[in-house]
Design an enzyme around this catalytic site. Structure first.
Site, PDB file in Angstrom:
ATOM      1  CG  HIS A 250      67.191  -4.823  -8.022  1.00 36.88           C
ATOM      2  ND1 HIS A 250      67.834  -3.570  -8.708  1.00 36.88           N
ATOM      3  CD2 HIS A 250      65.717  -4.568  -8.742  1.00 36.88           C
ATOM      4  CE1 HIS A 250      66.315  -2.655  -8.883  1.00 36.88           C
ATOM      5  NE2 HIS A 250      65.593  -3.065  -9.363  1.00 36.88           N
ATOM      6  CG  HIS A 380      57.295  -5.752 -10.289  1.00 33.23           C
ATOM      7  ND1 HIS A 380      58.665  -6.439 -10.128  1.00 33.23           N
ATOM      8  CD2 HIS A 380      57.578  -4.512 -10.362  1.00 33.23           C
ATOM      9  CE1 HIS A 380      59.329  -5.373 -10.608  1.00 33.23           C
ATOM     10  NE2 HIS A 380      58.911  -4.588 -11.167  1.00 33.23           N
TER      11      HIS A 380
END
Length: 413
Positions: A250, A380
């Site tokens: 993150h 992703h």
């Protein structure tokens, strides 16, 4: 000149993107929506339809439409039908977190995380000109504004019950991070700069205020007053959505999002320095940090490894972030990392046999399933094949649509 098969080269990225899209088509469920794929590319047999996965696949197929894939329109529309149909709560509004394949909700909650992906899917589908997408986008924006966004902070609350009558005290950084991504895409799709302003408001708190004060480690968990809950889930550190400590991936993902934000709001002069700090911290904390190659999952607040499994999405985000950082700064160190990490992805994560990428490896590089099972989706990894070929704009959809990106992105004839 790079050889055409060199990992990370434009030809390689295009071929890998096509391979991932082919794998993703397996997720389409005959009834409606998209399933969680197992390691061989078949939908899991657990009968669950996750809203966030269906939305992420709708986003991916909408991007494929923009790339010129005529077949992808049907797949994007299949996702929109699910998001406007069985996954939507027609009685109370908003979206279920998950249902079974008969359309029965599996939880009594309305959560911010899946709602942000509904918004992202609707924005990308709107940019791709899919029927019903603009209406879905308006609906998603309305629900997020009325139910999740706190007027006083601009941040998203995390979870209600189904009827919107009981609000959980937990507040989450992950859903707010994805709200930034979705709001930027929605701003591009609608032409409304106020949506980008809302994204900046979220980033200013979670990054410029909070992460700056935790040595640039992203805080994931908060109480109802937005005070960091630094020991949250200490007894369950490998949770796939609420792990203990700071999630390395993150920090990387936020670094890239700040650069997209900078494209929309170049007047915010803190964005690039903060992106650099986040990337540097995540690289120091995560890459080879336990004596083995690869990015580990989480660290504690002193940077010590906690969960050492290697998740594919962390490396995928690192690949996109290095490309974005190099594009913005011209710093050769980012390009060198980009080359190194694409080779590592090819050697360890990319599954040339069964398709897609292994979604998890253990610390020694062998496929594992401690955090998540199977190969849930291609969101992703597919974006990692696009970002190095795109100009850096607020959203991937707008970048694909820009005239100077079209030629390099066209699918093979």
């Amino acid at each position: 000149m790079m050889h055409s098969t060199r990992p990370g080269s434009p030809q390689y990225l295009r071929a890998e993107g096509e391979r991932l899209l082919a794998f993703a088509r397996n997720a389409r469920l005959p009834e409606w929506g998209y399933g969680w794929l197992d390691s061989d590319g078949s939908p899991m047999a657990d009968d669950t339809v996750h809203t966030y996965l269906t939305a992420r696949m709708t986003h991916v197929f909408s991007l494929a439409v923009l790339l010129g894939h005529e077949w992808a329109a049907e797949y994007a529309d299949h996702g929109i039908a699910a998001l406007t149909g069985p996954l939507h709560d027609d009685r109370h509004g908003g979206w279920y977190t998950a249902t079974d394949r008969a359309g029965r909700p599996l939880t009594d909650e309305k959560a911010a995380y899946p709602h942000t992906f509904v918004l992202l899917a609707a924005a990308s589908a709107t940019s791709a000109g899919r029927p019903g997408a603009a209406e879905l986008l308006a609906q998603a924006l309305g629900v997020i504004e009325r139910r999740f966004r706190e007027p006083e902070s601009g941040l998203l609350r995390e979870r209600w019950d189904r009827s919107w009558s009981s609000l959980d005290t937990y507040r989450g950084g992950n859903s707010n991070m994805h709200a930034v991504e979705a709001l930027l895409a929605a701003s591009d799709a609608t032409g409304d700069p106020a949506l980008a302003d809302r994204a900046l408001e979220i980033a200013a708190f979670l990054v410029n205020s909070v992460a700056r004060n935790t040595d640039w480690r992203i805080v994931e968990h908060f109480d109802s007053n937005w005070s960091p809950a630094l020991r949250y889930n200490e007894q369950h550190p490998a949770d796939p959505f609420r792990p203990f400590g700071s999630t390395v991936g993150h920090g990387i993902e936020w670094s890239r999002l700040l650069l997209h934000m900078r494209a929309a709001r170049p007047d915010a002069d803190w964005l690039l320095p903060a992106a650099r700090q986040l990337f540097a911290r995540a690289q120091r904390d995560g890459w080879n940090a336990d004596g083995h190659e690869g990015f580990l999952y989480t660290v504690d607040w002193e940077g010590r490894p906690v969960v050492t499994e290697r998740l594919h999405w962390v490396l995928a985000e690192a690949l996109g972030a290095t490309a974005a950082m190099h594009q913005v700064t011209g710093n050769e160190a980012y390009r060198l990392r980009y080359d190194e990490w694409w080779h590592w992805a090819e050697d360890h994560f990319i599954d040339r046999g069964a398709g897609s990428w292994h979604h998890e490896l253990d610390a020694t590089g062998h496929p594992a399933s401690t955090v998540k099972k199977g190969k849930a989706d291609v969101y992703h990894a597919f974006q990692a094949t696009l970002l190095p070929r795109l100009p850096l704009t607020a959203s991937l959809a707008s970048a694909i649509r820009s005239s100077r990106a079209v030629a390099a992105l066209q699918p093979p004839s």
